[in-house]
Design a protein around this motif. Structure first.
Motif, short mmCIF file in Angstrom:
data_model
loop_
_atom_site.label_atom_id
_atom_site.label_comp_id
_atom_site.label_asym_id
_atom_site.label_seq_id
_atom_site.Cartn_x
_atom_site.Cartn_y
_atom_site.Cartn_z
N THR A 72 0.82 -1.22 0.00
CA THR A 72 0.00 0.00 0.00
C THR A 72 0.84 1.24 0.00
N GLY A 73 2.12 1.06 0.39
CA GLY A 73 3.00 2.23 0.42
C GLY A 73 3.49 2.62 -0.96
N GLY A 74 3.44 1.74 -1.91
CA GLY A 74 3.88 2.08 -3.25
C GLY A 74 4.29 0.85 -4.02
N VAL A 75 4.56 1.07 -5.30
CA VAL A 75 5.00 -0.02 -6.17
C VAL A 75 6.29 0.44 -6.88
N SER A 76 7.34 -0.38 -6.75
CA SER A 76 8.60 -0.05 -7.45
C SER A 76 9.48 -1.28 -7.54
N HIS A 77 10.44 -1.19 -8.48
CA HIS A 77 11.45 -2.25 -8.63
C HIS A 77 12.82 -1.54 -8.77
N ALA A 78 13.74 -1.88 -7.88
CA ALA A 78 15.03 -1.19 -7.86
C ALA A 78 16.17 -2.19 -7.81
N VAL A 79 17.27 -1.89 -8.56
CA VAL A 79 18.51 -2.67 -8.51
C VAL A 79 19.62 -1.71 -8.05
N SER A 80 20.23 -2.01 -6.95
CA SER A 80 21.27 -1.14 -6.37
C SER A 80 22.67 -1.68 -6.72
N LEU A 81 23.56 -0.76 -7.12
CA LEU A 81 24.97 -1.10 -7.41
C LEU A 81 25.84 -0.36 -6.40
N THR A 82 26.51 -1.14 -5.55
CA THR A 82 27.40 -0.55 -4.53
C THR A 82 28.85 -0.91 -4.89
N SER A 83 29.69 0.11 -5.00
CA SER A 83 31.08 -0.13 -5.42
C SER A 83 31.98 0.99 -4.91
N SER A 84 33.30 0.69 -4.89
CA SER A 84 34.31 1.72 -4.59
C SER A 84 35.01 2.04 -5.91
N PHE A 85 34.62 3.14 -6.51
CA PHE A 85 35.12 3.48 -7.84
C PHE A 85 36.55 4.06 -7.74
N SER A 86 37.35 3.78 -8.79
CA SER A 86 38.73 4.31 -8.86
C SER A 86 38.80 5.41 -9.90
N TRP A 87 40.01 6.06 -9.98
CA TRP A 87 40.17 7.15 -10.93
C TRP A 87 40.06 6.68 -12.38
#
Length: 554
Positions: free
Chosen positions: A52-67
């Motif tokens: 009831t709070g909402g409808v969504s689909h999410a894919v999260s990408l967590t990373s430590s990016f370099s230069w």
């Protein structure tokens, strides 16, 4: 799909990017995913909201990016079968300057003193942009520009250079590059001035010689003259000698060219050698004795002249100790003049030379003459001149001296008069004169002094002779007395038969002339009647002329 997670990431910090859709298809064949990321060190999580709070689909990408991820493109994509929809995300990774490099221009060939060199600092990546550059030479800061220009390179500019690029997140440093200045220089060890016998080394160096990759050739010169050539950068003197002093230079050569070092002076110091002591006694115009002492030494020596141990003059003070004495000093030379010299100035003279390394001495005996013969107005006069010879002596003032006169070793006269006068001198009066002074102190003779009297030719002596044995040979001979020598000419009428100088050879092959001092001899072979007649001999010099004739009969 939509993408959230911030516009920029910072290197080394973990951050999360989210790819989402505002709908969910639980039983459908719909896929939501990330593309373009590095799986290593990255985490991907899937989240579905359906309540009831909402409808969504999410894919999260967590990373430590370099230069290296900076400006990289990621895709957030949703697909259903062959149908796809995506959103592109360009990564903005904040990082300190990376891949910093220093470059040198020119990069090949020898760099010599006075050349222009450019050092450039280049950065592979930086976000934000580089805010400041710094240059270092052998660890010491030397500039703040991205491009460091060295105009008029010096030897001391040789060294290892690196640059640093800085932004808000940190600093990136380049590897060092070496600036090699190809400039030759000669140095002396232990010093450029050494004492004789010291082991001495001359070294020819270019900056960074030890680290030079290619072989170097060294050519050595002394006073601009070639000495030796080879791979040795040193010139060794196991025991340096005075003759080794001079100006030395070297030329260093590699495959790119060569450079010649400015010459340096090698000075060799040594004690005085044995001095040279010389005397000069003036025989005309006054009694003067000159004593001169010279020496070889470095540094220059102090000289002193003494007579029987009593110092007469030194080069240091340049002041003579007597009123009759005069002193002149120069480098390693001392000259002593003794005026009105007499027997009192005879004796053993010594010269002592000394410098910081030692001393040396020489002695010599001087015998002065108490008598001196002077000729006025000159020792060479024309005939007829009034000439006076004066005998000057240092006889006993309490007793009148006697003067004896000699010419060519034969005694002329003796009297109390100190002069011998010729009111009108003749050629016969010429000769070598000497006087002797005798007093209570003894006697002394002067030097022999020649008197030359110039006079014109006297009457020539002309003779003829005819020899009949072995063929008819006629001889005509002319001789004369004169000073200076006369030019003799034999004539027959207007024809010149022969002369002693300045005339052509005899035209007839039968005539032969023989010449000597004031004499001319003419031989006529196969005499014929035509050779008879009056022959005249003419004699002439700078003082006058004379002539004589003879009748030659065949």
């Amino acid at each position: 799909p939509g993408v959230t997670g911030g516009e920029e990431q910072t290197e080394g910090q973990r951050s999360t990017l989210e790819c989402s859709t505002p709908y969910v298809c639980p039983w459908g064949d719909i896929v939501l995913h990330w593309e373009g990321y590095d799986p290593q060190g990255s985490e991907v999580s899937d989240r579905v909201q359906l309540d009831t709070g909402g409808v969504s689909h999410a894919v999260s990408l967590t990373s430590s990016f370099s230069w290296k991820d900076h400006s990289k493109k990621l895709l957030c994509e949703v697909s259903h079968g062959s149908r796809r929809a995506s959103t592109e995300l360009v990564l903005r990774v904040r990082h300190a300057p990376k891949d910093t490099q220093a470059s040198l221009s020119p990069s090949s060939g020898n760099i010599g003193v006075g050349d222009t060199v450019t050092l450039s600092c280049q950065v592979g990546s930086s976000h934000p942009a580089v805010a400041r550059y710094r240059w270092y030479k052998d660890g010491v800061a030397v500039g703040t520009e991205r491009v460091l220009a060295l105009r008029g390179v010096r030897r001391q500019d040789h060294g290892r250079y690196h640059c640093e690029a800085q932004n808000a997140l940190g600093t990136g440093a380049s590897p060092a590059v070496t600036l090699r200045v190809f400039s030759a220089e000669v140095s002396a060890s232990p010093a450029a001035e050494v004492r004789e016998g010291t082991a001495t080394t001359l070294s020819c160096d270019i900056p960074g010689r030890e680290g030079h990759a290619e072989e170097l050739t060294y050519s050595w010169y002394k006073n601009s003259a070639w000495l030796k050539e080879g791979p040795a950068h040193t010139l060794l003197f196991p025991a340096v000698a005075a003759g080794d002093a001079g100006y030395y230079s070297c030329r260093v050569t590699n495959s790119q060219g060569s450079d010649t070092a400015p010459a340096i002076g090698l000075s060799v110091t040594y004690p005085p050698r044995i001095p040279t002591l010389t005397f000069f006694q003036e025989t005309q115009g006054g009694r003067l004795v000159i004593v001169r002492c010279t020496v070889d030494s470095h540094p220059p020596a102090t000289l002193a002249i003494d007579l029987d141990g009593t110092v007469l003059a030194t080069s240091g003070a340049q002041v003579a100790l007597g009123k009759r004495l005069g002193v002149t000093a120069s480098r390693n030379s001392l000259r002593l003049e003794i005026r009105d010299a007499g027997a009192r100035d005879s004796g053993k003279y010594g010269c002592t030379a000394s410098n910081v390394h030692g001393k040396a001495r020489a002695t010599k005996v001087l015998v002065t003459r108490a008598a001196e013969l002077r000729i006025q107005p000159s020792a060479e006069v024309p005939e007829g001149t009034a000439v006076t010879l004066t005998c000057v002596g240092t006889g006993d003032t309490g007793q009148e001296p006697l003067y004896a006169w000699y010419r060519n070793g034969r005694r002329l006269q003796e009297s109390s008069f100190s002069t011998l006068e010729f009111p009108s001198v003749r050629g016969d009066d010429a000769g070598a004169f000497q006087c002797r002074v005798q007093s209570g102190n003894g006697s002394d003779a002067s030097e022999t002094v020649p008197l030359r009297v110039l006079y014109p030719p006297r009457q020539p002596v002309l003779s003829s002779f005819l020899q009949s044995r072995g063929g008819r040979l006629g001889i005509i001979q002319c001789s004369v007395e004169s000073d200076p020598e006369s030019n003799l000419t034999l004539r027959r009428g207007d024809d010149v038969i022969a002369c002693t100088r300045g005339c052509p050879q005899a035209t007839s092959p039968r005539v032969q002339a023989t010449r000597s001092y004031n004499s001319l001899k003419v031989e006529i072979r196969d005499v014929v009647v035509e050779d008879e007649g009056i022959y005249a001999c003419q004699a002439g010099n700078s003082q006058g002329s004379a002539s004589a004739t003879v009748d030659f009969q065949a």
